[in-house]
Design an enzyme around this catalytic site. Structure first.
Site, PDB file in Angstrom:
ATOM      1  CB  CYS A   1       4.772   2.229   7.512  1.00 42.03           C
ATOM      2  SG  CYS A   1       4.406   3.710   6.572  1.00 42.03           S
ATOM      3  CG  LEU A   2       6.389   0.840   1.581  1.00 41.97           C
ATOM      4  CD1 LEU A   2       5.837   1.098   0.188  1.00 41.97           C
ATOM      5  CD2 LEU A   2       7.514  -0.189   1.534  1.00 41.97           C
TER       6      LEU A   2
ATOM      7  N   GLY B   1       0.832  -1.194   0.000  1.00 39.92           N
ATOM      8  CA  GLY B   1       0.000   0.000   0.000  1.00 39.92           C
ATOM      9  C   GLY B   1       0.866   1.243   0.000  1.00 39.92           C
TER      10      GLY B   1
ATOM     11  CG  HIS C   1      -1.068   1.759   7.323  1.00 35.66           C
ATOM     12  ND1 HIS C   1      -0.176   1.215   8.230  1.00 35.66           N
ATOM     13  CD2 HIS C   1      -0.307   2.508   6.478  1.00 35.66           C
ATOM     14  CE1 HIS C   1       1.050   1.635   7.947  1.00 35.66           C
ATOM     15  NE2 HIS C   1       1.005   2.411   6.876  1.00 35.66           N
ATOM     16  CD  GLU C   2      -1.458   2.807   2.637  1.00 34.92           C
ATOM     17  OE1 GLU C   2      -0.965   3.944   2.520  1.00 34.92           O
ATOM     18  OE2 GLU C   2      -0.765   1.808   2.878  1.00 34.92           O
TER      19      GLU C   2
ATOM     20  CD  GLN D   1       3.282   5.851   2.595  1.00 34.46           C
ATOM     21  OE1 GLN D   1       2.315   5.344   2.057  1.00 34.46           O
ATOM     22  NE2 GLN D   1       4.219   5.134   3.179  1.00 34.46           N
TER      23      GLN D   1
ATOM     24  CG  HIS E   1       0.287   6.991   5.192  1.00 38.69           C
ATOM     25  ND1 HIS E   1       1.415   7.430   5.844  1.00 38.69           N
ATOM     26  CD2 HIS E   1       0.461   5.655   5.024  1.00 38.69           C
ATOM     27  CE1 HIS E   1       2.226   6.390   6.060  1.00 38.69           C
ATOM     28  NE2 HIS E   1       1.670   5.305   5.580  1.00 38.69           N
TER      29      HIS E   1
END
Ligand code: NI
Length: 177
Positions: free
Chosen positions: A91-92, A46, A133-134, A51, A137
């Site tokens: 998380c990236l 994701g 989660h997204e 990000q 962000h």
């Protein structure tokens, strides 16, 4: 298509609350394609526009095992939540960190897809976790915000050190002025 660079915690741009997308244009389509390429290359399941430093409410996901079911969500929102579930998340933007986070077990989601069509669906399990989660962000929130202050500070210090080392030391002349 182009690979984009992913911002890392504690970059302050990750704290920006993204603005709604006003139209699902060709430009948004290109951004979604670039974000998918970036996510698959990372590799991740994701990625939110926040990000990659883009102030737009756009998310890409692929939770399939083979990584061949890309999904694009434009202006996603959660209409209802039910139950609680704890899952280990990464998380990236917070590389190398995996911690348990408690979230809603089921969510009802409304969004546009990559073609501007309205979607409304129920999600559970990994999809529900990823969407929450997204969307976090897009609201400037990271999964480390759910951890204790002490844990978050420790992660922050470690990542800052790694980022300094990755950048390398500046040449002596540049440091002198
Ligand atoms: Ni993330």
């Amino acid at each position: 298509m182009a690979k984009l660079s992913i911002l890392q915690f504690p970059d302050p741009r990750l704290r920006i609350r993204a603005r709604p997308v006003t139209g699902v244009t060709a430009e948004i389509g290109r951004l979604a394609a670039d974000m998918l390429e970036t996510m698959y290359a990372a590799p991740g399941i994701g990625l939110a526009a926040t990000q990659v430093g883009v102030d737009q409410r756009l998310v890409v996901l692929d939770i399939s095992e083979k990584g061949n079911e890309p999904r694009v969500f434009v202006n996603p929102e959660i209409l209802a939540r039910a139950g609680t579930e704890t899952m280990q998340e990464g998380c990236l933007s917070v590389p190398g960190v995996f911690e348990e986070v408690q979230r809603a077990e089921r969510v009802r989601v409304r969004s546009l897809d990559g073609h501007g069509r309205v979607l409304e669906f129920d999600a559970e399990g990994l999809l529900a976790v990823c969407i929450q989660h997204e969307i976090d962000h897009l609201d400037g929130k990271l999964f480390v915000d759910y951890l204790s202050e002490l844990k978050r500070q420790r992660i922050r210090k470690r990542l800052e050190k790694e980022q300094r080392e990755a950048r390398g030391k500046p040449p002596a002349a540049a440091r002198a002025i």
